[in-house]
Design a protein around this motif. Structure first.
Motif, PDB file in Angstrom:
ATOM      1  N   GLN A  14      39.288  17.841 -32.261  1.00 53.82           N
ATOM      2  CA  GLN A  14      39.311  19.065 -31.463  1.00 53.82           C
ATOM      3  C   GLN A  14      38.079  19.929 -31.729  1.00 53.82           C
ATOM      4  OE1 GLN A  14      41.303  20.309 -29.100  1.00 53.82           O
ATOM      5  NE2 GLN A  14      42.550  18.468 -29.049  1.00 53.82           N
ATOM      6  N   VAL A  15      37.683  20.030 -33.008  1.00 52.19           N
ATOM      7  CA  VAL A  15      36.503  20.832 -33.338  1.00 52.19           C
ATOM      8  C   VAL A  15      35.254  20.219 -32.713  1.00 52.19           C
ATOM      9  CG1 VAL A  15      34.982  21.538 -35.235  1.00 52.19           C
ATOM     10  CG2 VAL A  15      37.440  21.886 -35.403  1.00 52.19           C
ATOM     11  N   LEU A  16      35.137  18.896 -32.780  1.00 54.21           N
ATOM     12  CA  LEU A  16      33.976  18.245 -32.162  1.00 54.21           C
ATOM     13  C   LEU A  16      33.949  18.468 -30.658  1.00 54.21           C
ATOM     14  CD1 LEU A  16      33.829  14.868 -34.136  1.00 54.21           C
ATOM     15  CD2 LEU A  16      32.333  16.866 -34.372  1.00 54.21           C
ATOM     16  N   SER A  17      35.125  18.515 -30.044  1.00 56.11           N
ATOM     17  CA  SER A  17      35.195  18.765 -28.608  1.00 56.11           C
ATOM     18  C   SER A  17      34.916  20.235 -28.287  1.00 56.11           C
ATOM     19  CB  SER A  17      36.575  18.379 -28.090  1.00 56.11           C
ATOM     20  OG  SER A  17      36.751  18.792 -26.767  1.00 56.11           O
ATOM     21  N   LEU A  18      35.486  21.138 -29.083  1.00 58.42           N
ATOM     22  CA  LEU A  18      35.343  22.566 -28.791  1.00 58.42           C
ATOM     23  C   LEU A  18      33.935  23.083 -29.048  1.00 58.42           C
ATOM     24  CD1 LEU A  18      38.671  23.979 -30.240  1.00 58.42           C
ATOM     25  CD2 LEU A  18      38.008  23.869 -27.837  1.00 58.42           C
ATOM     26  N   ARG A  19      33.237  22.502 -30.002  1.00 56.26           N
ATOM     27  CA  ARG A  19      31.907  23.037 -30.315  1.00 56.26           C
ATOM     28  C   ARG A  19      30.896  22.790 -29.201  1.00 56.26           C
ATOM     29  NH1 ARG A  19      29.222  19.112 -34.875  1.00 56.26           N
ATOM     30  NH2 ARG A  19      28.842  17.385 -33.467  1.00 56.26           N
ATOM     31  N   GLU A  20      31.218  21.919 -28.264  1.00 57.44           N
ATOM     32  CA  GLU A  20      30.338  21.656 -27.121  1.00 57.44           C
ATOM     33  C   GLU A  20      30.723  22.472 -25.892  1.00 57.44           C
ATOM     34  OE1 GLU A  20      27.727  19.805 -27.615  1.00 57.44           O
ATOM     35  OE2 GLU A  20      28.397  19.327 -29.635  1.00 57.44           O
ATOM     36  N   ARG A  21      31.742  23.321 -25.991  1.00 55.19           N
ATOM     37  CA  ARG A  21      32.207  24.098 -24.852  1.00 55.19           C
ATOM     38  C   ARG A  21      31.326  25.318 -24.613  1.00 55.19           C
ATOM     39  NH1 ARG A  21      37.968  23.425 -24.144  1.00 55.19           N
ATOM     40  NH2 ARG A  21      37.689  24.851 -22.406  1.00 55.19           N
ATOM     41  N   GLU A  22      31.436  25.871 -23.433  1.00 57.05           N
ATOM     42  CA  GLU A  22      30.577  26.966 -23.017  1.00 57.05           C
ATOM     43  C   GLU A  22      30.789  28.236 -23.838  1.00 57.05           C
ATOM     44  OE1 GLU A  22      32.575  25.339 -20.752  1.00 57.05           O
ATOM     45  OE2 GLU A  22      31.024  24.015 -19.963  1.00 57.05           O
TER      46      GLU A  22
END
Length: 132
Positions: A14-22
């Protein structure tokens, strides 16, 4: 004791996914520090998946513990336990089947209720779930 690995893998993903969010990029552009991004941007988005993971892991852990106790490697006998109760009742199955049936059905109902509760928590907190 070993159930934390699945949750840690989930949080990492989740952190790896969220850190690329706007919204994380916007916080970086506004010169927010790492701690601000962690506590104000990432953690509020992580609590729902972690809560769902724990809610669904509880019935699994209860079942595993009962199975280990049934095999004789679980809780020490003076303490009450579902698996030990079923193990003791299996000796008297031919004389009184209800002695085995009642704890088995109650264990099934407990695990089923906790699974349904976990599914309800997931449905309530999952932002990607279709509401309709």
């Amino acid at each position: 004791m070993f159930a934390w690995a699945y949750t840690a893998r989930l949080v990492r993903g989740q952190v790896l996914s969220l850190r690329e969010r706007e919204f994380v990029d916007a916080a970086r552009i506004m010169s927010a520090g790492k701690w601000h991004i962690l506590f104000r941007q990432l953690l509020p988005n992580l609590w729902a998946p972690v809560l769902i993971s724990f809610a669904l892991a509880v019935p699994q852990n209860i079942t595993t513990e009962a199975a280990l106790s049934y095999l004789g490697v679980g809780v020490i006998p003076p303490n009450p336990d579902w698996g030990a109760l079923l193990s003791d009742a299996s000796q008297f199955f031919l004389q009184d089947p209800m002695y085995l049936f009642v704890p088995g059905v109650l264990l099934l109902m407990l695990v089923l209720a906790l699974n349904l509760l976990g599914d309800g928590v997931r449905d309530a907190l999952d932002p990607r779930a279709a509401r309709g």
